[in-house]
Design an enzyme around this catalytic site. Structure first.
Site, mmCIF file in Angstrom:
data_model
loop_
_atom_site.group_PDB
_atom_site.id
_atom_site.type_symbol
_atom_site.label_atom_id
_atom_site.label_comp_id
_atom_site.label_asym_id
_atom_site.label_seq_id
_atom_site.Cartn_x
_atom_site.Cartn_y
_atom_site.Cartn_z
ATOM 1 N N ARG A 293 0.823 -1.211 0.000
ATOM 2 C CA ARG A 293 0.000 0.000 0.000
ATOM 3 C C ARG A 293 0.856 1.259 0.000
ATOM 4 O O ARG A 293 0.518 2.236 -0.660
ATOM 5 C CB ARG A 293 -0.963 -0.037 1.190
ATOM 6 C CG ARG A 293 -2.132 -0.962 0.934
ATOM 7 C CD ARG A 293 -3.004 -1.211 2.134
ATOM 8 N NE ARG A 293 -4.117 -2.082 1.746
ATOM 9 C CZ ARG A 293 -4.958 -2.651 2.595
ATOM 10 N NH1 ARG A 293 -4.820 -2.446 3.900
ATOM 11 N NH2 ARG A 293 -5.935 -3.420 2.165
ATOM 12 N N TYR A 436 -5.908 -1.583 -7.157
ATOM 13 C CA TYR A 436 -5.245 -2.703 -6.468
ATOM 14 C C TYR A 436 -4.711 -2.292 -5.101
ATOM 15 O O TYR A 436 -4.628 -1.127 -4.775
ATOM 16 C CB TYR A 436 -4.185 -3.373 -7.332
ATOM 17 C CG TYR A 436 -3.028 -2.574 -7.905
ATOM 18 C CD1 TYR A 436 -2.669 -1.312 -7.473
ATOM 19 C CD2 TYR A 436 -2.254 -3.156 -8.920
ATOM 20 C CE1 TYR A 436 -1.592 -0.641 -8.018
ATOM 21 C CE2 TYR A 436 -1.177 -2.482 -9.484
ATOM 22 C CZ TYR A 436 -0.850 -1.227 -9.021
ATOM 23 O OH TYR A 436 0.222 -0.563 -9.567
ATOM 24 N N GLU A 437 -4.410 -3.303 -4.309
ATOM 25 C CA GLU A 437 -4.034 -3.138 -2.889
ATOM 26 C C GLU A 437 -5.147 -2.459 -2.096
ATOM 27 O O GLU A 437 -4.890 -1.746 -1.123
ATOM 28 C CB GLU A 437 -2.721 -2.358 -2.747
ATOM 29 C CG GLU A 437 -1.586 -2.843 -3.605
ATOM 30 C CD GLU A 437 -1.376 -4.347 -3.530
ATOM 31 O OE1 GLU A 437 -1.713 -4.959 -2.500
ATOM 32 O OE2 GLU A 437 -0.895 -4.927 -4.514
ATOM 33 N N GLY A 438 -6.385 -2.709 -2.484
ATOM 34 C CA GLY A 438 -7.533 -2.118 -1.812
ATOM 35 C C GLY A 438 -7.963 -0.833 -2.495
ATOM 36 O O GLY A 438 -7.198 0.132 -2.541
ATOM 37 N N GLN A 443 -9.998 1.603 1.291
ATOM 38 C CA GLN A 443 -9.084 2.372 2.144
ATOM 39 C C GLN A 443 -9.854 3.367 3.000
ATOM 40 O O GLN A 443 -9.513 3.604 4.168
ATOM 41 C CB GLN A 443 -8.054 3.113 1.285
ATOM 42 C CG GLN A 443 -7.183 2.243 0.404
ATOM 43 C CD GLN A 443 -6.349 1.258 1.188
ATOM 44 O OE1 GLN A 443 -5.889 1.557 2.283
ATOM 45 N NE2 GLN A 443 -6.161 0.078 0.640
#
Length: 595
Positions: A293, A436-438, A443
Site C-alpha cells: 500500500r 489494487y491493494e484495496g 481504504q
C-alpha cells in the site's frame, strides 16, 4: 519521446531540510552507516539507472507488452537486461538484513530508489517491487530455514516474489477464497486453486519465482479466520528447473501497465510450506499488504511527477495564442502556453501534489524505520501513526496522481491523446493505482471505520496533536500566518466532523460508508496542508538567512500559497457532502435503479 529526470534537488530538500534525515538515521540502531555522503551517492547512482536504463524502456513496455506462450511469459525488449543490471548493482539487497545477504540500510533509503525507478518506468518497477513485499513477509514470519532457503535468493535478486490473494470469485472479501492446502507427511502442503490479477506472476527475468499464497487447510474455520499463508515456489529449490505444479494459465489484457505481466496463476497440487501459524495467514499477509500500500502511494507520486515534468517542458515550448495581458514573446508568432492562467493552474496542481506527496511518503518511510528499529513507546507511536497515515497515503495520493496525469494529457491538448507523447500512457498506467491493494473505497472504510471510529478517535488524535503542536509553535510567526490560521481551523473541524459522523453511525452504520471517501479525501488535503506549511517554513527561513537557491525556495512558498488558496478549499465541499448523510444514497429502492 517523453523523458524522466530524477528531481534530486527536491528529494534532498525534503530529506535534509524538512525531515532532517541525518538526525533520524543517527538516532536509530543499525542506521549509522547511512551517512549524508552515502545517501547522496546512492541517490545519484539510482538516478542514473532510472534515467538512462529504465526511462527509455517505458514506452517500449507499453507498446510491446508481455507475451504468453504455453505458460511461458516473455517480458518486453530490454526488461530482462535492465533487471540484470539492477541485480548486479546490488539494488534488491539495499534495505535488507546483512545476515541474509542484504546491505542493512534503512527501509526509507530504499523508498528513495523506488520513487526514481517507479517514476521512470512503473511497469518494470513492479517486478522487484513485489519481491520486496515477499521479502518483508518472509523476514517477519518465516522460519530460519525458510529465510536461508528463500529470503537469501530474493534479497540477492536471483529470484523474484509475488503475492497471491485474489481469486475469480473474490477480491477484497478474502473470507470467500477457495484455494486448498492439504497437509503432507513430510510437513509440506499440496496447494490447489486459481489466483487472478497476479502481478509479475510469471516472467523470464529470474530463475525462480516465490509465490506467497493464501489458502485454506481442510479443517479451517469459515471466513477470514480460516486462512493460512504459504510459500509456493515455481521451482522447488532442490529440483530447480522442474515444475512444481505452478503455471500461468493466461495473461490479462489490460488498460495499462502493459509491461508488467498480470497473470492467472494455477496451482495444481503444488508443494508449499506454511508461513506463520495456521489460520493466521491474513494477519501475516498484512505485512505484505502494508508494504504494497505504501508502494502504491508511491505510484500516485510517480504519475504526478512524471506528468508534471513532461507537461512543463511542453508548456514552455508549445506556442498557441497570445497572453491576455499582451504578447509575452513578441519575437514569436504566438506565446508559449505556460502564459495562460488555466495551464498554470494545471501545472501548479501537478507540482503541489507531487512535492506534497513526496513529503508525506518520506515521512511515512521514516515511520517505517522506527517501527522496524525503535523500541518501546517510540515504536508504538510510530506504528499507530503509520497505521493511520497508510490508507490516506495510498488512496489520496493515487486519486490526485490520476488527476495530475489527466492534467498532463489536457496540457498537451490533442497531442496528449496521441501515443507518441506518452501522456495517454501515463493516464492509463495510473488508473490501476486506485484499484489494487484495496480500492479507494476500501481504504476509506479502513480509515474512518477501523482506524478512527473503532479507536474512539485516538488514531486521529495521534496526527492532529502533531498538527496542533506545529501550529502552536508558529502562532507568532507573522510570515507563516496565511498557512497556520487555515490549519488551526481545519484541525478543529476535523475532530468535530469525526464526532458528528461517529454519532450518526451509532444509529445507522451506513453513515460510515456514506461519509468515508469524502472523509478520506478531506484528511488527505489536511495532511498535505501540514507538509506544505512545513516546507514553506523552511523555505522562508532559508530566504531570510540568504542561504541556497533563492529561486527554489521562492517557488516553494508560491506553490504553498497556491495549495492553500486553490487546493485546500476543496475541503469545504467535502464537509457539506460527508455531512449530508446516508439517506440520499440509500433511500432509492434497488428496483428503481433502472434504465
Amino acid at each position: 519521446m517523453p523523458e524522466y529526470k530524477a528531481p534530486l534537488r527536491d528529494m534532498n530538500f525534503v530529506l535534509n531540510e524538512v525531515l532532517n534525515t541525518e538526525q533520524h538515521y543517527q538516532s536509530l540502531p543499525g542506521c549509522e552507516e547511512a551517512t549524508p555522503d552515502m545517501v547522496s551517492a546512492i541517490m545519484e547512482e539510482g538516478a542514473k539507472f532510472a534515467e538512462r536504463v529504465l526511462s527509455p524502456l517505458n514506452q517500449v513496455g507499453d507498446q510491446q507488452g508481455c507475451t504468453w506462450d504455453d505458460g511461458a511469459v516473455i517480458t518486453p525488449e530490454g526488461f530482462k537486461e535492465a533487471y540484470q543490471q539492477f541485480v548486479e548493482g546490488g539494488w534488491p539487497s539495499l534495505a535488507h538484513e546483512t545476515e541474509y545477504g542484504g546491505q542493512g540500510l534503512p527501509e526509507s533509503l530504499g523508498i528513495l530508489i523506488n520513487e526514481m525507478v517507479g517514476t521512470a518506468n512503473w511497469s518494470w518497477s513492479m517486478y522487484p517491487g513485489l519481491s520486496h513485499g515477499a521479502m518483508n513477509t518472509l523476514d517477519a514470519h518465516g522460519t530460519e530455514d525458510q529465510k536461508q532457503t528463500y529470503l537469501t535468493k530474493l534479497v540477492s535478486g536471483e529470484w523474484t516474489g509475488t503475492m497471491c490473494l485474489t481469486e475469480p470469485h473474490c477480491g477484497t472479501d478474502l473470507g470467500m477464497l477457495r484455494t486448498k492446502a492439504e497437509p503432507q507427511e513430510d510437513g509440506s502442503y499440496k496447494i490447489s486453486g486459481t489466483k487472478i490479477f497476479i502481478s509479475a506472476g510469471e516472467h523470464d527475468m529470474a530463475d525462480n519465482i516465490v509465490h506467497i499464497v493464501l489458502a485454506r487447510l481442510p479443517d479451517a474455520p469459515e471466513g477470514t479466520k480460516g486462512i493460512s499463508l504459504f510459500i509456493v515456489p515455481k521451482h522447488l529449490p532442490e529440483t530447480l528447473g522442474e515444475d512444481n505444479g505452478v503455471s500461468c494459465g493466461s495473461l490479462e489484457h489490460k488498460m495499462g501497465i502493459h509491461g508488467n505481466a498480470t497473470c492467472v496463476m494455477n496451482f495444481d497440487n503444488a508443494t508449499g510450506y506454511l508461513i506463520g501459524p495456521a489460520n493466521k495467514g491474513l494477519n501475516c499477509m498484512f505485512t505484505f499488504m502494508n508494504t504494497a500500500r505504501l508502494g502504491t502511494a508511491l505510484q500516485g507520486l510517480a504519475h504526478a511527477e512524471w506528468g508534471f515534468q513532461n507537461s512543463l517542458v511542453y508548456a514552455k515550448d508549445r506556442l498557441q495564442m497570445r497572453a491576455l495581458t499582451g504578447p509575452a514573446r513578441p519575437d514569436k508568432p504566438a506565446d508559449p502556453i505556460i502564459v495562460h492562467p488555466e495551464v498554470r493552474k494545471m501545472l501548479l496542481t501537478q507540482k503541489a501534489f507531487a512535492e506534497g506527496g513526496r513529503a508525506l511518503i518520506y515521512y511515512c518511510a521514516q515511520l517505517v524505520d522506527k517501527v522496524k528499529l525503535a523500541e518501546g513507546e517510540e515504536k508504538a507511536q510510530a506504528d499507530a501513526l503509520l497505521a493511520f497515515l497508510t490508507p490516506i497515503a495510498k488512496a489520496f495520493l493515487t486519486e490526485v496522481g490520476f488527476e495530475s496525469a489527466n492534467h498532463g494529457l489536457q496540457i498537451f491538448g490533442g497531442h496528449g491523446f496521441i501515443a507518441e507523447w506518452g501522456m495517454e500512457q501515463n493516464v492509463r498506467d495510473s488508473r490501476i493505482s486506485m484499484l489494487y491493494e484495496g480500492t479507494t473505497q476500501i481504504q476509506a472504510l479502513d480509515l474512518l471505520g477501523r482506524k478512527v471510529l473503532m479507536t474512539q478517535g485516538e488514531s486521529l488524535k495521534g496526527f492532529t496533536k502533531i498538527l496542533h503542536k506545529f501550529c502552536q509553535a508558529e502562532s507568532d510567526n507573522a510570515d507563516l500566518a496565511e498557512f497556520i490560521k487555515p490549519l488551526v481551523e481545519l484541525n478543529k473541524e476535523w475532530g468535530d466532523i469525526t464526532m458528528k459522523v461517529g454519532m450518526k453511525a451509532m444509529q445507522n452504520r451506513d453513515e460510515v460508508g456514506a461519509a468515508s471517501v469524502d472523509y478520506l479525501m478531506y484528511s488527505g488535503y489536511a495532511v498535505l496542508g501540514y507538509f506544505w506549511a512545513r516546507m514553506a517554513k523552511v523555505a522562508q527561513e532559508k530566504l531570510a538567512a540568504g542561504e541556497g537557491d533563492a529561486a527554489f525556495y521562492q517557488a516553494k512558498i508560491n506553490t504553498a500559497k497556491f495549495y492553500f488558496e486553490r487546493i485546500l478549499p476543496r475541503t469545504r465541499s467535502l464537509v457539506v457532502t460527508m455531512q449530508s448523510g446516508a439517506d440520499n444514497l440509500m433511500s432509492l429502492e434497488e428496483e428503481h435503479f433502472a434504465f
